[in-house]
Scaffold this active site. Structure first.
Site, PDB file in Angstrom:
ATOM      1  N   LYS A 139       0.890  -1.178   0.000  1.00  0.00           N
ATOM      2  CA  LYS A 139       0.000   0.000   0.000  1.00  0.00           C
ATOM      3  C   LYS A 139       0.920   1.217   0.000  1.00  0.00           C
ATOM      4  O   LYS A 139       1.488   1.580   1.034  1.00  0.00           O
ATOM      5  CB  LYS A 139      -0.879  -0.007   1.254  1.00  0.00           C
ATOM      6  CG  LYS A 139      -1.763   1.231   1.410  1.00  0.00           C
ATOM      7  CD  LYS A 139      -3.133   1.027   0.839  1.00  0.00           C
ATOM      8  CE  LYS A 139      -4.030   2.220   1.152  1.00  0.00           C
ATOM      9  NZ  LYS A 139      -5.412   2.011   0.721  1.00  0.00           N
ATOM     10  N   GLY A 181      -4.369   0.923  -4.175  1.00  0.00           N
ATOM     11  CA  GLY A 181      -4.429   2.371  -4.237  1.00  0.00           C
ATOM     12  C   GLY A 181      -5.191   2.966  -3.071  1.00  0.00           C
ATOM     13  O   GLY A 181      -5.713   2.259  -2.203  1.00  0.00           O
TER      14      GLY A 181
END
Length: 205
Positions: A33, A101
């Site tokens: 992430k 995302g």
């Protein structure tokens, strides 16, 4: 061969982390992430760690850990830093990599760049997570249209939650983009259910 997948969604709270966990488990891939905006004690990386059960996955640390649960550009500004797409570097790995995302495609990461601008920089295959609700056809087609305008190819769509064959069929027929899976609403979120849910996604190592 490009074995990196970027997971985005048609909006916030659409199920990107659940889909990322299922894909990470199914492929025994690594997970990353790049930008965590707020919720640092309950981050998406920690959620993935709690939900996967294979022993191969490496969860790479976030490059940016922002203190406020806000849009990344604002959270970064409040933290006194600026995120630039060219500064984001893929973690070193020979394994497949799932990148999650932040929010949807048009989420700003600085005053001029969006999540949309980050995808080509990372040279990742794109998977978009959708969900069926009133208005979701519009949100899904808008997301796919902006990707098309940037010449960003989409590997496929994964629907998360209650199925709607009419909506899903329309989106697939209109865009020509394959549906990679339909994940039903899971009765529980744990290692076993995430491992079992891999059967709902048509994506192989």
């Amino acid at each position: 061969m490009n074995n990196t997948y970027f997971i985005t969604g048609i909006g916030t709270g659409i199920g990107k982390t659940i889909v990322s966990a299922i894909l990470t488990q199914k492929l025994a891939s690594d997970y990353w992430k790049p930008i965590q905006s707020g919720d640092l004690e309950q981050s998406d990386s920690l959620s993935i760690k709690d939900l996967i059960s294979n022993t191969k996955t490496v969860i790479h640390p976030e490059q940016y850990r922002l203190s406020q649960p806000l849009s990344p550009h604002l959270s970064a500004r409040l933290d006194g830093i600026e995120i630039k797409t060219q500064d984001l570097k893929l973690p070193a790995t020979k394994n497949q990599l799932i990148i999650e995302g932040a929010g949807g495609l048009m989420v700003p990461i600085n005053e001029k760049e969006l999540i949309l601008d980050l995808i080509p920089v990372l040279n990742a295959k794109l998977i978009i997570v959708s969900q069926n609700y009133l208005g979701s056809i519009n949100h899904t087609l808008l997301s796919l249209e902006v990707l098309k305008s940037r010449n960003i190819q989409v590997q496929g769509i994964i629907f998360n939650g209650e199925a709607n064959k009419e909506s899903e069929s329309y989106i697939a027929n209109y865009t020509g983009i394959p549906i990679l899976g339909n994940i039903p609403k899971l009765a529980r979120l744990d290692k076993k259910s995430i491992a079992e849910a891999g059967k709902f996604i048509q994506l192989s190592k």
